[in-house]
Design a protein around this motif. Structure first.
Motif, PDB file in Angstrom:
ATOM      1  N   THR A  25       0.831  -1.208   0.000  1.00 16.24           N
ATOM      2  CA  THR A  25       0.000   0.000   0.000  1.00 16.24           C
ATOM      3  C   THR A  25       0.868   1.262   0.000  1.00 16.24           C
ATOM      4  O   THR A  25       0.526   2.254  -0.646  1.00 16.24           O
ATOM      5  N   ALA A  28       2.032   1.585  -3.564  1.00 14.68           N
ATOM      6  CA  ALA A  28       0.916   1.913  -4.460  1.00 14.68           C
ATOM      7  C   ALA A  28       0.470   3.367  -4.283  1.00 14.68           C
ATOM      8  O   ALA A  28      -0.136   3.934  -5.190  1.00 14.68           O
ATOM      9  N   THR A  29       0.788   3.950  -3.117  1.00 14.28           N
ATOM     10  CA  THR A  29       0.457   5.365  -2.917  1.00 14.28           C
ATOM     11  C   THR A  29       1.674   6.259  -3.193  1.00 14.28           C
ATOM     12  O   THR A  29       1.652   7.446  -2.893  1.00 14.28           O
ATOM     13  N   ARG A  30       2.716   5.671  -3.738  1.00 20.78           N
ATOM     14  CA  ARG A  30       3.958   6.395  -4.083  1.00 20.78           C
ATOM     15  C   ARG A  30       4.569   7.101  -2.881  1.00 20.78           C
ATOM     16  O   ARG A  30       5.140   8.192  -2.998  1.00 20.78           O
ATOM     17  N   ASP A  31       4.470   6.452  -1.720  1.00 18.77           N
ATOM     18  CA  ASP A  31       5.066   7.004  -0.504  1.00 18.77           C
ATOM     19  C   ASP A  31       6.275   6.135  -0.154  1.00 18.77           C
ATOM     20  O   ASP A  31       6.118   5.013   0.323  1.00 18.77           O
ATOM     21  N   PHE A  32       7.470   6.644  -0.413  1.00 21.70           N
ATOM     22  CA  PHE A  32       8.699   5.853  -0.266  1.00 21.70           C
ATOM     23  C   PHE A  32       9.448   6.157   1.031  1.00 21.70           C
ATOM     24  O   PHE A  32      10.630   5.834   1.158  1.00 21.70           O
ATOM     25  N   LEU A  55      -1.715   7.977   3.475  1.00 21.23           N
ATOM     26  CA  LEU A  55      -2.454   7.864   2.214  1.00 21.23           C
ATOM     27  C   LEU A  55      -3.215   6.541   2.153  1.00 21.23           C
ATOM     28  O   LEU A  55      -4.288   6.458   1.547  1.00 21.23           O
TER      29      LEU A  55
END
Lengths: 132, 309
Positions: A25, A28-32, A55
């Motif tokens: 997740t 998939a929310t582009r939170d690295f 997110l």
């Protein structure tokens, strides 16, 4: 879904928060941010494990309400406040009830709890299809 | 430090809305599929044309809760130069509030996004509140507003709040330094008697014949080089002639703020010293005070004052 009125309870939803769930997740929310995928980094920063990102909470709260309201309902707002972290290997259980109903619009109050307590609280504003 | 954070916050808030920044990719099925699979969201309007049509969307739409995803910076992304949140985070990092956690997100969707649409976002700083004691440590709540556009059309808005905090164990040195780490006076032949007096609990005033003099000096006011001084022991009482409240900078051995009073002794000379155990708000000119002796170590005892009750 036949009638939606103030006080209507939503069926609760339990989610197994596996490491795979936290990582997939987050990506998939582009939170690295490392605390959402790297356990060593999370421990070094004082966390118990990797944990859910905000997110994803927004996404889960939306999903919880649309699972119940159905594909014809429109989501107008998702407002959430975070409490305790939800770490990998925990279970997140979402509860909800209709707090307001006016015309086609409804406000659903949502609470998501894990073993540490309330992880997320908030409201989802939806527009219901006719005859709901 | 608090002042520097607040000044930066005021400056960045005054900048208003940043320039629109385009998301890297248009709204696309690959990212939507990853998202709905990861979330376990089976709502068919995001992936199935028939279901989207039946629901009145006409064609598949992106999940509204994905709005922020389209404009996330990505693994190696950098913030825009005029991004106020990035600038505020740098200021707080420098101030030692190096950790971050999101606390609130309030998203409003004006409409659903369709595949192929290119989203851009603007950001502005709304407020910075702190420093606050929190369960995670001392920190600042930073609130920003994001607007999302497709072309000129506003499609969604968000209030986003993060806590920038100092992780436990990273506190700065304690405010109260070692009490013995005072600024030591220079003790000369002319002032030795005075410091010997304070060690013994006597407040001594230099006397030249019938003239009292303080601070003590090498000769009487009339300049008679043959004169030899002695001293009297003051009664130790007087009134505040003038005073200052010291707030900044820090002084070794002192807790801020503190009061330094110029006291007029009953004997007629004036003497400086810290007015201890006094609330700055209760100090006034004419306030009766009495001497107290602040022992630092075997060598040094400082004279100070306390309010005569």
């Amino acid at each position: 879904m036949t009638t939606v009125e103030t006080g209507t309870e939503l069926p609760s939803l339990s989610i197994e928060v596996t490491p795979t769930f936290v990582v997939s997740t987050a990506l998939a929310t582009r939170d690295f941010q490392d605390v959402h995928h790297d356990r060593d980094a999370a421990l070094a920063r004082g966390s118990k494990d990797i944990f859910l990102n905000i997110l994803t909470d927004t996404g889960l709260v939306q999903r919880f309400v649309t699972d119940w309201a159905g594909p014809r309902a429109l989501v107008r707002a998702v407002r959430i406040r975070l409490g305790v972290p939800c770490y990998a290997h925990d279970t997140l259980t979402l509860h909800g009830r209709v707090a307001e109903r006016a015309g086609a619009e409804a406000v659903v109050e949502v609470t998501g709890s894990c073993s540490l307590g309330e992880h997320v609280t908030g409201t989802v504003h939806i527009e219901l299809p006719e005859a709901a | 430090m608090t002042g520097a954070v607040e000044a930066a916050a005021e400056r960045l808030a005054a900048q208003g809305e940043s320039r629109p920044r385009l998301g890297r990719d248009p709204v696309n099925p690959a990212m939507v599929h990853n998202w709905v699979e990861a979330m376990g969201d089976t709502n068919p309007v995001y992936t199935d044309s028939d279901a989207a049509g039946e629901a009145g969307h006409g064609e598949p739409v992106a999940p509204p809760a994905m709005m922020q995803v389209w404009t996330m910076n990505g693994l190696h992304g950098t913030r825009a130069a005029d991004d106020p949140l990035g600038a505020m985070i740098s200021v707080l990092d420098e101030a030692g509030f190096t950790s971050v956690v999101a606390t609130n997100s309030e998203q409003t969707y004006h409409r659903y996004l369709r595949y192929g649409e290119q989203v851009s976002a603007t950001g502005r700083l709304e407020s910075v509140v702190g420093p606050k004691r929190t369960g995670l440590g001392e920190g600042w709540f930073v609130t920003t507003r994001t607007n999302w556009y497709v072309g000129e059309e506003l499609v969604a808005e968000m209030m986003f709040r993060v806590l920038k905090f100092r992780p436990p164990g990273a506190e700065p040195p304690a405010e109260e330094a070692d009490h013995t780490a005072v600024l030591r006076p220079v003790i000369s032949r002319d002032t030795e008697f005075f410091w010997e007096g304070t060690r013994k609990g006597e407040l001594r005033i230099q006397r030249w014949g019938s003239t009292l003099r303080h601070p003590p000096g090498p000769m009487p006011p009339d300049g008679d080089l043959s004169a030899v001084p002695d001293y009297v022991v003051a009664a130790g009482s007087g009134t505040v002639y003038s005073y200052v409240v010291h707030h900044h900078p820090r002084v070794p051995g002192k807790k801020l703020p503190f009061v330094v009073a110029l006291v007029e002794l009953d004997e007629g000379v004036r003497m400086l010293g810290e007015l201890v155990d006094a609330d700055p708000d209760e100090v006034r000119i004419g306030l009766p005070v009495e001497v107290t002796f602040l022992r630092v170590d075997e060598e040094l005892t400082l004279p100070g004052w306390r309010i005569a009750r």
